[in-house]
Write a protein that holds these residues in place. Structure first.
Motif, PDB file in Angstrom:
ATOM      1  N   ILE A 177       0.831  -1.194   0.000  1.00 30.42           N
ATOM      2  CA  ILE A 177       0.000   0.000   0.000  1.00 30.42           C
ATOM      3  C   ILE A 177       0.869   1.249   0.000  1.00 30.42           C
ATOM      4  O   ILE A 177       0.643   2.197  -0.741  1.00 30.42           O
ATOM      5  N   ARG A 178       1.920   1.209   0.824  1.00 27.17           N
ATOM      6  CA  ARG A 178       2.797   2.363   0.922  1.00 27.17           C
ATOM      7  C   ARG A 178       3.457   2.658  -0.425  1.00 27.17           C
ATOM      8  O   ARG A 178       3.691   3.811  -0.769  1.00 27.17           O
ATOM      9  N   GLN A 179       3.732   1.587  -1.180  1.00 26.40           N
ATOM     10  CA  GLN A 179       4.364   1.787  -2.483  1.00 26.40           C
ATOM     11  C   GLN A 179       3.453   2.539  -3.435  1.00 26.40           C
ATOM     12  O   GLN A 179       3.914   3.199  -4.350  1.00 26.40           O
ATOM     13  N   LEU A 180       2.178   2.408  -3.213  1.00 26.71           N
ATOM     14  CA  LEU A 180       1.253   3.154  -4.052  1.00 26.71           C
ATOM     15  C   LEU A 180       1.254   4.629  -3.677  1.00 26.71           C
ATOM     16  O   LEU A 180       0.745   5.463  -4.398  1.00 26.71           O
ATOM     17  N   GLY A 181       1.817   4.936  -2.540  1.00 29.22           N
ATOM     18  CA  GLY A 181       1.926   6.323  -2.093  1.00 29.22           C
ATOM     19  C   GLY A 181       0.787   6.682  -1.167  1.00 29.22           C
ATOM     20  O   GLY A 181      -0.376   6.655  -1.569  1.00 29.22           O
ATOM     21  N   SER A 182       1.136   7.035   0.058  1.00 27.92           N
ATOM     22  CA  SER A 182       0.065   7.290   1.017  1.00 27.92           C
ATOM     23  C   SER A 182      -0.576   8.654   0.793  1.00 27.92           C
ATOM     24  O   SER A 182      -1.633   8.942   1.324  1.00 27.92           O
ATOM     25  N   ARG A 183       0.071   9.506  -0.017  1.00 29.28           N
ATOM     26  CA  ARG A 183      -0.549  10.809  -0.324  1.00 29.28           C
ATOM     27  C   ARG A 183      -1.260  10.778  -1.675  1.00 29.28           C
ATOM     28  O   ARG A 183      -1.683  11.794  -2.179  1.00 29.28           O
TER      29      ARG A 183
END
Ligand code: ATP
Ligand code: MG
Lengths: 424, 241
Positions: free
Chosen positions: A56-62
């Motif tokens: 999920i973080r790789q998708l970017g949390s912003r």
């Protein structure tokens, strides 16, 4: 003096336990399995959740990710061998609206996918070929391992250059460096200018991404120029024409607190402008929060199981110790007659309980540390042993020994010495 | 030894020990007053149920009188709490039981040292003392044996060594020869004679006449009271001969 007294008490406790080796071993099993299962489950749970969160973080949390989705074909007419044109998905117009409307949006990156095979000499691959802007790397946090990513010059010059992901590079160029090589995408040649680092090998269905992370990036303009929005997709039995302007729009929000607002606004906007639901919105931050909630629930369940198993282990120890106290009533009487104070008897039996539970705890920690390795090897699951888990499990299991030893030890110490001496 | 020169080691002053059995009240010791002097060797005799063991338990501070006071070496026990009584046992008293009562998981040397282990401030030469005592009772070469590996007589010797390790003011023995064959019993009694000759104070409970006769003095009990006191049938000097 105090130190040697304790050492002697521990030595005595161990030798008393060794008098009944099998019984002592069986007594520790409850704590042993309790401790080891806690550590193993924590490690597996932690690994799974870390993997999900990493994806999920790789998708970017912003980021808010908009994707084109082929609508359900209920209404599709025709059939058989006919060639149909299916037109759906995100448009350049959507992109423009999003970029203009919301002030909290920092950057908007369009992605087009090209349905072409990629070849290098005799090697062929079906990666995700993405035509996109240079900022894609920044927004999605990809890291260049060799060469460079797409540049503005590539974009302006509509250059035939490409960047390979680790997976793609590894497959097409198993031995040599791909930089400067010419690969073929569809019918055209592209010069490889860079490669990106490995991302997680598998992407879970949670985020709806493809199974393979073999990716090839080309400049957006190059994609637009050589492959129009109309593309042919081969399916079983039929050739299908698809018209998709943009396959993905990655919206980067200035500030994580605005992500939810922007996601909802995008949802509203797309709903108004699309007749059919031919898009989806993925909000990594929401997924992240949901994953954390899942993990929290998992930890509560795990904690309950752990407490129950340690409770059972503790009761097992208490049960055996009560029997031991009865069995050794006479020994207690002798010791009392020879001058043992109540606290001597208490510490003698408490020490035995603690030796049992600490022994069980230590074996349990060993087993608990070994289990994730086995799971990792055979189930190909990621496991993470946080240093706190074995320490905590060990402390709790020792505590269990003290807690459940108190009552038997108290019983032993409060016996009447005369009665105890008369005991057969 | 004149009556005036006796130094009291154990003094019972109007001691009563009652047991309540439902409605019945059993007086195992009934207003019992007696003094055991230093260096004396007493046999306590009497029929079964006369209160011999109860007397010994009170003397040994494992049991408390229901009323009355008991002084060991001049220390009144009436107001001592459990810990203080225990400390008194580990410092001033030595026990020898009928069934030896060694601790099975400890070896001979460790068994002998048990009373020292429970003292608040154990002596530094404890192990040396224990070795000497083991030698004294003829078990110097068995120090690392477990009780299960010893004969009854040997176990009782260990128990006697254990009763002496804290250099007690009073050695108490309840039917110490009761479980032994007569030859072995004689050996143990010889050992008691030696202890007496060394100046130890000994109270030995027995119901065997010939055992009682070996003691210096005999105290007879009946229904928790003194039936008779026979003094000086044998002297300390006589025991040595
Ligand atoms: N724990 C007890 N509860 C009730 N009564 C008791 C208890 N211990 C002793 N008695 C009673 O006290 C009396 C004296 O008992 P004690 O054991 O002192 O006798 P004894 O002289 O040692 O007898 P024996 O030669 O059989 O050992 C007996 O009547 C006995 O029943
Ligand atoms: Mg008796």
């Amino acid at each position: 003096m105090k130190h040697s007294t304790l050492a002697r008490t521990v030595k005595l406790g161990i030798s008393s336990l060794l008098l009944h080796k099998l019984r002592s071993l069986l007594t520790t099993l409850g704590v042993l399995f309790g401790t080891s299962s806690v550590i193993a489950m924590l490690a597996i749970g932690e690994g799974a959740s870390e993997e999900a969160q990493e994806q999920i973080r790789q998708l970017g949390s912003r980021n808010v990710i908009l994707r084109s989705v082929k609508p359900r074909e209920d209404f599709a007419t025709g059939g058989g061998q006919s060639v149909r044109v299916l037109s759906y998905g995100l448009t350049e117009q959507d992109l423009g609206r999003i970029a203009e409307t919301f002030p909290s949006v920092a950057r908007v990156v369009p992605v087009r996918e090209i349905y072409e095979e990629v070849r290098f000499s005799d090697r062929m691959l079906n990666p995700r070929v993405m035509a996109t802007l240079p900022v894609y790397r920044d927004v999605t946090g990809r890291v260049v391992s060799e060469g460079r990513f797409l540049s503005d010059q590539d974009e302006e010059g509509v250059a035939n250059v490409c960047v390979l992901s680790y997976e793609a590079a590894r497959y097409l160029f198993p031995v040599s460096s791909p930089i400067g090589e010419q690969i073929k995408i569809g019918a055209d040649y592209y010069t490889v200018v860079g490669t990106t680092l490995d991302r997680l090998r598998q992407r879970s269905d949670l985020v709806g991404a493809g199974k393979s992370s073999a990716e090839v990036f080309i400049p957006l303009e190059t994609g637009r120029k050589w492959y129009g929005s109309m593309q042919v997709k081969l399916r079983a039995g039929s050739r299908e024409m698809e018209e998709v302007e943009l396959h993905e729009i990655v919206v980067e929000v200035e500030d994580a607190t605005q992500v939810e607002f922007v996601a909802n606004a995008c949802r509203e906007m797309l709903k108004r402008n699309h007749k059919q639901s031919d898009y989806e919105i993925v909000v990594p931050l929401e997924l992240l929060m949901r994953a954390e909630e899942t993990k929290r629930i998992f930890n509560i369940v795990l904690g309950s199981i752990a407490s129950i198993s340690l409770l059972v282990g503790g009761i097992g120890i208490m049960n055996v110790m009560l029997a031991t106290v009865t069995e050794r009533t006479r020994e207690i009487g002798i010791r009392r007659a020879l001058g043992a104070k109540r606290h001597h008897i208490v510490s003698q039996f408490l020490v035995e309980c603690v030796v049992l539970s600490v022994g069980g705890g230590l074996l349990g920690v060993a087993l608990g540390l070994a289990t994730p390795l086995v799971v990792e090897h055979f189930a190909q699951m990621r496991t993470i042993i946080t240093p706190t888990a074995p320490i905590l499990a060990f402390l709790i299991s020792s505590g269990v020994g003290v807690l459940f030893g108190i009552y038997p030890a108290w019983r032993a110490a409060t016996m009447d010495p005369v009665e105890a001496l008369r005991h057969e | 030894m004149s009556e005036a020169a006796r130094v009291p080691v154990a003094e019972l002053i109007g001691v009563t020990r009652e047991y309540r059995m439902g409605q019945n009240l059993v007086r195992a010791l009934d207003d019992f007053s007696f003094t055991f002097g230093r260096g004396e060797y007493w046999a306590v005799m009497g029929s079964s149920g006369s209160g011999k063991s109860t007397l010994l338990n009170v003397l040994g501070c494992v049991d408390r009188p229901t009323s009355g006071d008991y002084k060991v070496d001049g220390v009144s026990t009436a107001r001592l709490d459990d810990d203080e009584l225990s400390e008194l046992r580990s410092r001033k008293l030595g026990f020898v039981f009928q069934s030896y009562n060694l601790i099975p998981q400890l070896n001979v040397l460790e068994n002998i040292m048990v009373p020292l282990f429970y003292q608040d401030d154990p002596p530094d030469d404890g192990e040396e003392r224990a070795r000497k005592l083991a030698e004294r009772v003829g078990l110097a070469r068995r120090l690392d044996h477990r009780p299960a590996e010893l004969s009854g007589g040997q176990q009782q010797r260990v128990a006697i060594a254990r009763a002496l390790v804290n250099q007690p003011a009073l050695v108490l023995a309840d039917e110490a020869t009761g479980n032994l064959d007569s030859a072995t019993a004689l050996e143990i009694l010889d050992l008691f004679d030696e202890l007496h000759a060394e100046g130890r104070t000994i109270v030995l409970v027995t119901h065997e006449l010939d055992v009682g006769e070996r003691a210096q003095h005999v105290l007879r009990l009946k229904d928790g009271r003194i039936e008779s006191v026979a003094r000086g049938q044998r002297s300390a000097a006589g025991a040595r001969a």
